[in-house]
Scaffold this motif. Structure first.
Motif, PDB file in Angstrom:
ATOM      1  N   UNK A 280      20.247  40.193  20.757  1.00  0.00           N
ATOM      2  CA  UNK A 280      20.837  41.309  21.501  1.00  0.00           C
ATOM      3  C   UNK A 280      20.448  41.258  22.976  1.00  0.00           C
ATOM      4  N   UNK A 281      19.213  40.907  23.251  1.00  0.00           N
ATOM      5  CA  UNK A 281      18.743  40.820  24.639  1.00  0.00           C
ATOM      6  C   UNK A 281      19.463  39.712  25.406  1.00  0.00           C
ATOM      7  N   UNK A 282      19.704  38.603  24.753  1.00  0.00           N
ATOM      8  CA  UNK A 282      20.400  37.485  25.399  1.00  0.00           C
ATOM      9  C   UNK A 282      21.829  37.883  25.751  1.00  0.00           C
ATOM     10  N   UNK A 283      22.487  38.638  24.868  1.00  0.00           N
ATOM     11  CA  UNK A 283      23.852  39.112  25.153  1.00  0.00           C
ATOM     12  C   UNK A 283      23.885  39.977  26.409  1.00  0.00           C
ATOM     13  N   UNK A 284      22.902  40.847  26.576  1.00  0.00           N
ATOM     14  CA  UNK A 284      22.858  41.735  27.748  1.00  0.00           C
ATOM     15  C   UNK A 284      22.744  40.926  29.034  1.00  0.00           C
ATOM     16  N   UNK A 285      21.884  39.929  29.039  1.00  0.00           N
ATOM     17  CA  UNK A 285      21.714  39.079  30.224  1.00  0.00           C
ATOM     18  C   UNK A 285      23.025  38.363  30.553  1.00  0.00           C
ATOM     19  N   UNK A 286      23.690  37.847  29.524  1.00  0.00           N
ATOM     20  CA  UNK A 286      24.973  37.168  29.734  1.00  0.00           C
ATOM     21  C   UNK A 286      26.027  38.093  30.303  1.00  0.00           C
ATOM     22  N   UNK A 287      26.054  39.325  29.860  1.00  0.00           N
ATOM     23  CA  UNK A 287      27.020  40.314  30.361  1.00  0.00           C
ATOM     24  C   UNK A 287      26.857  40.537  31.858  1.00  0.00           C
ATOM     25  N   UNK A 288      25.641  40.754  32.286  1.00  0.00           N
ATOM     26  CA  UNK A 288      25.379  41.064  33.696  1.00  0.00           C
ATOM     27  C   UNK A 288      25.776  39.912  34.604  1.00  0.00           C
ATOM     28  N   UNK A 289      25.345  38.716  34.263  1.00  0.00           N
ATOM     29  CA  UNK A 289      25.602  37.558  35.128  1.00  0.00           C
ATOM     30  C   UNK A 289      27.084  37.214  35.163  1.00  0.00           C
ATOM     31  N   UNK A 290      27.759  37.236  34.008  1.00  0.00           N
ATOM     32  CA  UNK A 290      29.184  36.882  33.995  1.00  0.00           C
ATOM     33  C   UNK A 290      30.016  37.897  34.763  1.00  0.00           C
ATOM     34  N   UNK A 291      29.663  39.175  34.654  1.00  0.00           N
ATOM     35  CA  UNK A 291      30.427  40.214  35.338  1.00  0.00           C
ATOM     36  C   UNK A 291      30.411  40.029  36.859  1.00  0.00           C
ATOM     37  N   UNK A 292      29.286  39.666  37.410  1.00  0.00           N
ATOM     38  CA  UNK A 292      29.158  39.585  38.861  1.00  0.00           C
ATOM     39  C   UNK A 292      29.614  38.243  39.440  1.00  0.00           C
ATOM     40  N   UNK A 293      29.577  37.185  38.680  1.00  0.00           N
ATOM     41  CA  UNK A 293      29.833  35.857  39.262  1.00  0.00           C
ATOM     42  C   UNK A 293      31.051  35.129  38.702  1.00  0.00           C
ATOM     43  N   UNK A 294      31.646  35.615  37.625  1.00  0.00           N
ATOM     44  CA  UNK A 294      32.800  34.913  37.052  1.00  0.00           C
ATOM     45  C   UNK A 294      34.019  35.028  37.965  1.00  0.00           C
ATOM     46  N   UNK A 295      34.849  34.000  37.966  1.00  0.00           N
ATOM     47  CA  UNK A 295      36.097  33.970  38.725  1.00  0.00           C
ATOM     48  C   UNK A 295      37.201  33.391  37.843  1.00  0.00           C
ATOM     49  N   UNK A 296      38.445  33.830  38.095  1.00  0.00           N
ATOM     50  CA  UNK A 296      39.554  33.319  37.316  1.00  0.00           C
ATOM     51  C   UNK A 296      40.553  32.523  38.125  1.00  0.00           C
ATOM     52  N   UNK A 297      40.362  32.485  39.446  1.00  0.00           N
ATOM     53  CA  UNK A 297      41.308  31.769  40.301  1.00  0.00           C
ATOM     54  C   UNK A 297      40.841  30.337  40.540  1.00  0.00           C
ATOM     55  N   UNK A 298      41.795  29.500  40.868  1.00  0.00           N
ATOM     56  CA  UNK A 298      41.492  28.105  41.185  1.00  0.00           C
ATOM     57  C   UNK A 298      40.531  28.048  42.366  1.00  0.00           C
ATOM     58  N   UNK A 299      39.440  27.304  42.190  1.00  0.00           N
ATOM     59  CA  UNK A 299      38.435  27.225  43.247  1.00  0.00           C
ATOM     60  C   UNK A 299      38.871  26.264  44.356  1.00  0.00           C
ATOM     61  N   UNK A 300      38.390  26.506  45.564  1.00  0.00           N
ATOM     62  CA  UNK A 300      38.792  25.698  46.716  1.00  0.00           C
ATOM     63  C   UNK A 300      38.517  24.211  46.484  1.00  0.00           C
ATOM     64  N   UNK A 301      37.371  23.902  45.873  1.00  0.00           N
ATOM     65  CA  UNK A 301      36.995  22.499  45.686  1.00  0.00           C
ATOM     66  C   UNK A 301      37.820  21.809  44.598  1.00  0.00           C
ATOM     67  N   UNK A 302      38.633  22.598  43.868  1.00  0.00           N
ATOM     68  CA  UNK A 302      39.436  22.025  42.785  1.00  0.00           C
ATOM     69  C   UNK A 302      40.920  21.945  43.123  1.00  0.00           C
TER      70      UNK A 302
END
Length: 503
Positions: free
Chosen positions: A447-469
């Motif tokens: 359960x603790x690992x899920x919470x950590x994953x939630x926080x980091x993915x929410x703030x840093x995830x992106x869905x658009x094509x990245x400039x370097x790609x």
């Protein structure tokens, strides 16, 4: 809010229009899947992942039968207790985790090779070789525990290429607005394999002995390998049985070119927050998943006193739920994008993080209740809702860098394999006495690992094509679009064109 308005808010207006003009109109998903070759590829990929997980989880049930104390009465009427293997909890943890020692070694290599020689061949060989080694597992176990561990490590080496390589297949076969559903349907094979393998393993072990588990599933994998190699090609252009119209549609929407040379921008990849968000999310999801996958039969037997037959069936219920929900989550993810309700970034974040939060709640409840009915129900909901997370992080590689997706999957799955190594070992050290209190600790950690994953993915995830790609034609198009900023009439023309294409 429309798709274009969302694109403006995210600062990717030109890119959204470029994608809409490339895609033109998404084809409806027909139930007559055999009329589209890409759907046949999805079906065979589904059964490929069915084999991946049935070959992986059968040991979780088999090890219970292999170490179970059985009574028998000799000809003099004396009762004797015997077991095939006298392994303690630490040895069982080592055996269950040994697969992942090999699995972690070939994630990155598999993704890299897939970009060079085609993901379809490596995917097939990986599963085919693992099937052959599964047939040899009983012989290895009877030889020594060291030999069993060695065989499991080698199996892991060959299965390690499967997830990265399938992304190379989707990069060639999956139109952008079908990626979520195609990938989700294929990934559902993981859980279908788990659903079938867990109860079937319990029945086979009870009726025909634990050796039968490895013979049956190994043989099924060998048959699948032959079919895959005959039917699936590396791209639509190289498949003479793929209709020309379909091949052209896929080529146009994906932007792929024959013999396209791919040179990964390594520095940009390893310094991209979007990449590391996927890595953390995959680590978090697979921590809970592998904990349940390898330990659920033992947990049900230790704390809820289920026998081997019931353990196999009940262990399969959460994965049946997840397999069914994967198709739903994939369709909803694509539908919300096609309708313009959510941007790709929003879809990935909402689906992924909502699933993680729900898994945290129900995993904690499962540990707290420890009731035969309510605990199994909570575990089922927690594992099942992971389907929505897979429509987040698991497809995200194709969003941010489709031509490097297999490499990104290799990187993220390398880190995602670590839980498969650590979790069984930690569980083996925590659960020394098979007590309920010891098992509670295992659930709280997940359960603790899920919470950590939630926080980091929410703030840093992106869905658009990245400039370097971005490819040169995309960069050129965006420059052209930026040049229209001073001409409102020309800008409206591009906008209206994109809206018409979407509708």
């Amino acid at each position: 809010m429309t798709f274009l308005e969302n694109g403006k808010e995210n600062g990717h207006h030109a890119e959204n229009i470029w994608q809409m003009e490339k895609i033109e109109e998404a084809e409806p998903l027909s139930w007559r899947f055999w009329r589209k070759k890409r759907y046949i590829v999805v079906l065979l990929a589904f059964f490929g992942f069915f084999n991946v997980y049935s070959l992986r989880v059968n040991l979780s049930v088999a090890i219970v039968a292999m170490t179970e104390n059985r009574s028998h009465i000799d000809e003099n009427g004396t009762e004797h207790w015997t077991q095939d293997f006298n392994w303690n909890s630490k040895e069982k943890g080592l055996i269950l985790s040994s697969f992942f020692y090999g699995y972690i070694l070939t994630q990155f290599l598999g993704g890299f090779l897939a970009t060079k020689i085609g993901g379809n061949h490596i995917y097939g060989v990986g599963i085919g070789t693992t099937s052959i080694l599964t047939l040899l597992t009983p012989l290895a176990a009877k030889h020594s525990v060291e030999m069993l561990i060695a065989v499991r490590i080698i199996e892991g080496i060959f299965e390690g290429v499967t997830f990265p390589c399938i992304h190379a297949v989707w990069a060639r076969w999956a139109p952008p607005l079908e990626r979520s559903r195609m990938a989700s349907i294929a990934f559902a094979g993981n859980y279908a394999g788990t659903v079938v393998a867990l109860p079937a393993s319990g029945l086979l072990a009870t009726r025909y002995g634990w050796e039968s588990l490895f013979y049956v599933f190994g043989a099924i994998g060998c048959v699948w390998f032959i079919l895959w190699e005959i039917v699936v090609k590396s791209s639509p252009e190289l498949d003479k049985y793929c209709p020309k119209e379909e091949a052209e549609y896929i080529r146009k929407t994906t932007g792929n070119k024959d013999n396209e040379k791919i040179i990964p921008p390594w520095k940009a990849i390893f310094t991209s927050p979007a990449v590391w968000a996927i890595v953390v999310a995959q680590f978090a999801e697979l921590w809970g998943f592998y904990t349940m996958l390898t330990q659920l039969p033992s947990f049900l037997k230790d704390t809820l006193n289920f026998n081997l037959d019931k353990t196999g069936f009940l262990s399969a219920v959460p994965y049946l739920t997840m397999g069914l929900l994967l198709g739903v989550s994939g369709y909803l993810a694509d539908w919300t994008q096609i309708k313009g309700y959510l941007t790709t970034t929003q879809v990935r974040k909402y689906f992924n993080c909502a699933a993680f939060l729900a898994q945290t709640v129900f995993m904690t409840l499962a540990a707290y209740l420890l009731d035969p009915v309510w605990t199994v129900l909570c575990i089922t909901i927690a594992v099942g809702l992971g389907a929505f997370a897979w429509s987040g992080f698991a497809v995200n590689h194709l969003d941010i860098a489709p031509q490097y997706a297999s490499i990104l999957m290799g990187i993220s799955n390398t880190f995602g394999t670590i839980p498969g190594i650590i979790s069984p070992l930690i569980t083996g050290y925590i659960v020394q006495n098979q007590s309920a209190e010891e098992w509670k600790i295992v659930f709280y950690i997940s359960a603790s690992v899920y919470i950590i994953g939630t926080i980091i993915y929410w703030f840093f995830a992106r869905g658009e094509l990245q400039e370097w790609a971005k490819k040169p034609e995309q960069i050129a198009y965006e420059k052209k679009m930026n040049g229209t900023n001073s001409n409102p009439e020309q800008r409206r023309g591009y906008d209206n064109n994109a809206i018409e294409l979407r509708e």
